[in-house]
Design an enzyme around this catalytic site. Structure first.
Site, mmCIF file in Angstrom:
data_model
loop_
_atom_site.group_PDB
_atom_site.id
_atom_site.type_symbol
_atom_site.label_atom_id
_atom_site.label_comp_id
_atom_site.label_asym_id
_atom_site.label_seq_id
_atom_site.Cartn_x
_atom_site.Cartn_y
_atom_site.Cartn_z
ATOM 1 N N LYS A 58 79.407 23.721 -32.569
ATOM 2 C CA LYS A 58 78.104 23.126 -32.872
ATOM 3 C C LYS A 58 78.096 22.532 -34.278
ATOM 4 C CE LYS A 58 75.125 25.943 -29.876
ATOM 5 N NZ LYS A 58 74.015 26.932 -29.861
ATOM 6 N N ALA A 79 73.952 28.097 -36.062
ATOM 7 C CA ALA A 79 74.015 29.488 -35.613
ATOM 8 C C ALA A 79 74.019 29.519 -34.096
ATOM 9 C CB ALA A 79 72.829 30.286 -36.159
ATOM 10 N N ASP A 80 74.547 30.607 -33.568
ATOM 11 C CA ASP A 80 74.502 30.820 -32.120
ATOM 12 C C ASP A 80 74.372 32.316 -31.873
ATOM 13 O OD1 ASP A 80 74.825 29.500 -29.389
ATOM 14 O OD2 ASP A 80 76.263 31.143 -29.264
ATOM 15 N N THR A 81 73.617 32.663 -30.858
ATOM 16 C CA THR A 81 73.368 34.062 -30.521
ATOM 17 C C THR A 81 73.732 34.312 -29.072
ATOM 18 O OG1 THR A 81 71.552 34.201 -32.114
ATOM 19 C CG2 THR A 81 71.619 35.888 -30.402
ATOM 20 N N ALA A 116 76.410 34.413 -34.826
ATOM 21 C CA ALA A 116 77.316 33.810 -35.801
ATOM 22 C C ALA A 116 76.566 32.738 -36.571
ATOM 23 C CB ALA A 116 78.533 33.208 -35.110
#
Length: 203
Positions: A58, A79-81, A116
């Site tokens: 991303k 960010a990614d969850t 992250a």
């Protein structure tokens, strides 16, 4: 530093950045970008590897987007969850049935929420992003099938990793949390602030 670009469509991440006083502008995908492709799971991919890979992908896409648009240089934050129960990854549910199945699996269990965060200090510099991973453990009490049906019907499940948002009515299901509440929401503020301090940001 006056502002950064946030490459996220999550209103929660915007709110969390505002909470710690970080001015930001959204750097959202163009209509032709296949953002769903970035989140596809690879065979036998571990949850930690998955969320780190997706976040860096991303960030790379956001950097290319900024350069193509000729926007002023500024740091880019992504960010990614994701949610994991053991090795099993729970992404965003495909539909209400998928959401209900996810919540049934999480009922009475302790799962991990992995977020992250990646930062590119400047898009024109050598692309050497900083990336951190925050992992929290969340335990749900045993859920009744009627509760799950009502929650899914509320629409809160859609677009949420693990089919729930901890800041919604699902908070009443949480017996115990160990880690970062803001990380479960989608942006761990301690880790985010530390990354920004590393590039000279002051709070």
């Amino acid at each position: 530093m006056r502002f950064l670009y946030l490459a996220s469509q999550s209103p929660r991440r915007c709110q969390l950045l505002e909470q710690i006083g970080v001015r930001h502008e959204l750097l959202l995908p163009d209509a032709h970008e296949d953002t769903e492709a970035l989140e596809r799971l690879l065979p036998d991919e571990a949850p930690d590897d998955y969320v780190l890979r997706v976040t860096l992908a991303k960030l790379a896409a956001a950097r290319a987007r900024l350069l193509a648009r000729g926007l002023p240089a500024a740091p880019i934050l992504c960010a990614d969850t994701t949610v994991a129960l053991g090795p099993r990854i729970f992404g965003k549910p495909a539909d209400d049935e998928d959401a209900a199945l996810m919540l049934q699996a999480l009922s009475g269990q302790t799962h991990r929420v992995l977020t992250a965060v990646a930062l590119a200090e400047a898009p024109h510099a050598a692309f050497a992003p900083q990336c951190v991973l925050q992992v929290s453990a969340v335990r749900f009490r045993q859920l009744g099938s009627d509760e799950i049906v009502r929650y899914v019907a509320s629409g809160e499940s859609q677009g949420k990793a693990g089919a729930y948002a901890i800041q919604s009515q699902a908070a009443a299901w949480v017996e115990h949390i160990e880690g970062s509440y803001s990380g479960v929401m989608g942006l761990p503020l301690f880790e985010t602030a530390e990354v920004l301090r590393g590039v000279g940001w002051s709070f």
